[in-house]
Design an enzyme around this catalytic site. Structure first.
Site, mmCIF file in Angstrom:
data_model
loop_
_atom_site.group_PDB
_atom_site.id
_atom_site.type_symbol
_atom_site.label_atom_id
_atom_site.label_comp_id
_atom_site.label_asym_id
_atom_site.label_seq_id
_atom_site.Cartn_x
_atom_site.Cartn_y
_atom_site.Cartn_z
ATOM 1 N N TRP A 158 35.461 51.122 32.733
ATOM 2 C CA TRP A 158 34.347 51.130 31.785
ATOM 3 C C TRP A 158 33.075 51.773 32.308
ATOM 4 O O TRP A 158 32.082 51.849 31.599
ATOM 5 C CB TRP A 158 34.039 49.699 31.328
ATOM 6 N N LYS A 182 44.805 54.360 27.717
ATOM 7 C CA LYS A 182 44.332 53.002 27.400
ATOM 8 C C LYS A 182 42.910 52.886 27.946
ATOM 9 O O LYS A 182 42.710 52.684 29.141
ATOM 10 C CB LYS A 182 45.261 51.975 28.059
ATOM 11 N N SER A 236 40.064 48.326 39.406
ATOM 12 C CA SER A 236 39.914 47.438 40.558
ATOM 13 C C SER A 236 41.155 47.471 41.452
ATOM 14 O O SER A 236 42.265 47.759 40.993
ATOM 15 C CB SER A 236 39.670 46.012 40.068
ATOM 16 N N ALA A 238 42.563 44.917 42.727
ATOM 17 C CA ALA A 238 43.463 43.824 42.331
ATOM 18 C C ALA A 238 44.446 44.302 41.270
ATOM 19 O O ALA A 238 45.660 44.055 41.374
ATOM 20 C CB ALA A 238 42.645 42.639 41.811
ATOM 21 N N GLU A 257 43.022 55.257 41.751
ATOM 22 C CA GLU A 257 41.685 55.405 42.335
ATOM 23 C C GLU A 257 41.034 54.040 42.179
ATOM 24 O O GLU A 257 40.742 53.609 41.072
ATOM 25 C CB GLU A 257 40.908 56.504 41.619
ATOM 26 N N CYS A 291 32.424 53.449 41.705
ATOM 27 C CA CYS A 291 33.439 53.133 42.720
ATOM 28 C C CYS A 291 33.028 53.664 44.093
ATOM 29 O O CYS A 291 33.391 53.088 45.104
ATOM 30 C CB CYS A 291 34.804 53.655 42.302
ATOM 31 N N GLU A 389 33.960 44.513 47.051
ATOM 32 C CA GLU A 389 33.271 45.400 46.108
ATOM 33 C C GLU A 389 32.551 44.561 45.061
ATOM 34 O O GLU A 389 33.150 43.713 44.413
ATOM 35 C CB GLU A 389 34.273 46.332 45.434
ATOM 36 N N LYS A 459 43.270 54.513 52.527
ATOM 37 C CA LYS A 459 43.446 53.070 52.704
ATOM 38 C C LYS A 459 43.595 52.362 51.355
ATOM 39 O O LYS A 459 44.294 52.863 50.456
ATOM 40 C CB LYS A 459 42.274 52.523 53.549
HETATM 41 P P1 ADP Z 1 37.340 45.148 35.628
HETATM 42 O O1 ADP Z 1 37.885 43.779 35.907
HETATM 43 O O2 ADP Z 1 36.105 45.474 36.340
HETATM 44 O O3 ADP Z 1 37.237 45.433 34.168
HETATM 45 P P2 ADP Z 1 39.951 46.243 35.905
HETATM 46 O O4 ADP Z 1 40.622 46.872 37.067
HETATM 47 O O5 ADP Z 1 40.428 44.914 35.452
HETATM 48 O O6 ADP Z 1 38.404 46.200 36.214
HETATM 49 O O7 ADP Z 1 40.031 47.218 34.646
HETATM 50 C C1 ADP Z 1 40.278 48.616 34.691
HETATM 51 C C2 ADP Z 1 41.284 48.992 33.618
HETATM 52 O O8 ADP Z 1 42.515 48.355 33.901
HETATM 53 C C3 ADP Z 1 40.912 48.559 32.201
HETATM 54 O O9 ADP Z 1 41.323 49.554 31.276
HETATM 55 C C4 ADP Z 1 41.725 47.304 32.009
HETATM 56 O O10 ADP Z 1 42.009 47.026 30.659
HETATM 57 C C5 ADP Z 1 42.987 47.653 32.760
HETATM 58 N N1 ADP Z 1 43.779 46.502 33.215
HETATM 59 C C6 ADP Z 1 43.339 45.275 33.567
HETATM 60 N N2 ADP Z 1 44.366 44.482 33.934
HETATM 61 C C7 ADP Z 1 45.493 45.226 33.813
HETATM 62 C C8 ADP Z 1 46.890 44.976 34.057
HETATM 63 N N3 ADP Z 1 47.319 43.793 34.488
HETATM 64 N N4 ADP Z 1 47.755 45.990 33.839
HETATM 65 C C9 ADP Z 1 47.328 47.193 33.428
HETATM 66 N N5 ADP Z 1 46.048 47.485 33.173
HETATM 67 C C10 ADP Z 1 45.129 46.522 33.356
#
Ligand code: ADP
Ligand code: MG
Length: 493
Positions: A158, A182, A236, A238, A257, A291, A389, A459
């Site tokens: 976003w 998406k 992220s 995660a 990324e 980022c 981060e 990394k």
């Molecule tokens: P934040 O938590 O800061 O929004 P995210 O990494 O969760 O950062 O979000 C980045 C993108 O990844 C968004 O388009 C989000 O909808 C998508 N996203 C979040 N969770 C998942 C998931 N489990 N699988 C695929 N895409 C995801």
């Protein structure tokens, strides 16, 4: 310079196979202006059924019909037409991006200009993809063909909504892939306006599909979909880890990324004013929701107290304000969720280090997810605010003794997206360039990003590169072709 009349609250559907279609379940979700906390649009809330429809449309468009028949020149022309539409609608797109993300309008205008430049760049590159001829023995001919990877699933964040869409869609189209994009659920609006010009630009139905919804539902469904060949993700760390695990089931190609905790290193011999500016710009641009933010400010001990003081004095002058006002330098954070996340880190930081400035919400705003530019100093590199981060306007200033100390601290992080060094000594500058384990290094600057140059991390900041010819590579397969020039039988049996 206050904002013009509020635009109508629109409802955006998904864009699948060249058509606007509601989510299969008929649901929508609200999208907000983070400076007013008001709903500014409603967007289709997709489930796996919608992703399936989009993936099948992309598959069909890749496997048959108009797209495989296009020439590289045709695809280049389409990209230039898209760029033209973006330039023509730049004020509208910049304002919409500004309203939806909270970023200052001046920054949003730069972003949308960069979006157009990205489509132009890949428009020019589309017909410059070539293979190789290998020097095999004289009785054979060996060459490579470069072919599109297929259906690309693209999941974006976003912070730079339409720019991240451009970084993914432009090279994919140039390569001859088809796409399911998406957008981030917080900021889907500019991508949906963009979709309305695709048909006119000559993009056949099914080549670019845009599906909206929650990451855990529609994003996850895209990653799992058996007919999608590749996932390109920015977001992220995660979620990057979840994507790699899920993509393993269908062995998709993945490029990631992810986040960073990038060091911005200042030596005593750096140009003083430029350095102080660079420390602030590196971490506060786009409210720190970057980022590659220079969120670890490493300062040589000789200048450390004076540098912290100078940063603090200048940070007082950063104008927080409504994003649409032209002199605003920092708007609100993108969402309540991000505001809460950053606020938690502010409390952590106050315990882990000393606060030079900021540390909370500015008192001047009744509404909006504003956070003060915050500088923590005397931060130990093992602190959470030096390791994790934050993705907000939070600088962690860390002193260092000498060059080797700076390199050690800079590399002591799980991330490796970017780094910067400020010095007038070119010997030292280039030693640091070679020592830093990161994908992007700036010397005497931080953050300039050009479409011609590769972008991506070492990394845990991910793998794969975007932009430049590297970005196109990620959407291409390499086919090796052997041609026998010798008519005599093999004679083996
Ligand atoms: P934040 O938590 O800061 O929004 P995210 O990494 O969760 O950062 O979000 C980045 C993108 O990844 C968004 O388009 C989000 O909808 C998508 N996203 C979040 N969770 C998942 C998931 N489990 N699988 C695929 N895409 C995801
Ligand atoms: Mg998330």
């Amino acid at each position: 310079m206050s904002s013009p009349a509020k635009p109508a609250v629109k409802t955006y559907q998904n864009y699948i196979n060249g058509q606007w279609v509601p989510a299969a379940n008929g649901e929508t979700f609200p999208v907000y202006d983070p400076s007013t906390e008001e709903v500014i649009a409603h967007v289709a809330s997709s489930s796996a059924a919608d992703v399936d429809k989009a993936a099948k449309a992309a598959r069909a468009a890749f496997d048959s019909g108009a797209w495989p028949a296009t020439t590289a020149q045709d695809r280049g022309r389409i990209l230039f037409k898209i760029a033209g539409k973006i330039r023509q609608n730049l004020p509208m797109l910049a304002e919409l991006e500004c309203r939806n993300t909270g970023k200052p309008i001046v920054e949003a205008e730069y972003d949308i200009g960069d979006v157009a430049t990205c489509f132009e760049y890949y428009g020019g590159l589309a017909n410059k993809v070539t293979g190789n001829v290998m020097p095999v023995p004289a009785n054979a001919l060996s060459f490579t063909l470069r072919e599109p990877v297929g259906v690309a699933g693209q999941i974006i964040p976003w912070n730079y909504p339409l720019l991240m869409a451009a970084w993914k869609l432009a090279p994919a189209i140039a390569a001859g892939c088809t796409c399911v994009l998406k957008p981030a659920e917080q900021t889907p609006l500019t991508a949906m306006e963009f979709a309305s010009w695709l048909e006119e630009a000559g993009v056949p139905p099914g080549v670019v599909n845009i599906v909206n919804g929650a990451g855990e539902i529609s994003g996850a469904a895209l990653v799992a979909h058996p007919q999608v060949d590749k996932i390109a993700f920015t977001g992220s760390a995660a979620v990057g880890k979840l994507i790699v695990k899920s993509a393993a089931d269908t062995l998709k190609r993945v490029t990631l990324e992810l986040g960073g905790k990038s060091p911005n290193i200042f030596f005593a011999d750096a140009d003083w004013e430029a350095a102080v500016d660079g420390a602030l710009f590196g971490v506060f641009i786009n409210q720190g929701e970057v980022c590659s933010a220079g969120s670890r400010v490493l300062v040589e001990k000789k200048i450390y107290p004076k540098f912290v003081e100078a940063m603090t004095e200048k940070a007082k002058r950063i104008k927080l304000g409504p994003p649409l006002e032209r002199d605003t330098k920092m708007g609100p954070l993108v969402s309540k969720e991000q505001y809460d996340r950053v606020s938690t880190y502010l409390e952590v930081g106050k315990k882990e280090a000393k606060t030079a400035i900021g540390g909370g919400r500015p008192k001047t705003f009744e509404k909006g997810y504003y956070v003060e530019p915050t500088i923590f100093y005397d931060v130990d590199n093992s602190a959470r605010i030096a390791r994790e981060e934050i993705f907000g306007p939070v600088a962690s200033v860390i002193p260092f003794e000498h060059e080797a100390d700076a390199i050690r601290i800079a590399n002591d992080t799980p991330y490796g997206l970017a780094g910067a060094v400020w010095t007038r000594d070119i010997y030292k500058a280039f030693r640091i360039v070679k020592s830093m384990r990161a994908g992007i290094i700036w010397v005497n600057h931080m953050q300039p990003t050009y479409v011609e140059a590769p972008w991506g991390g070492y990394k845990q900041s991910g793998f794969g590169r975007e932009l430049g010819p590297w970005g196109l590579e990620e959407y291409l397969e390499t086919k090796q072709v052997f041609v026998n020039l010798d008519e005599t039988p093999i004679g083996w049996y």
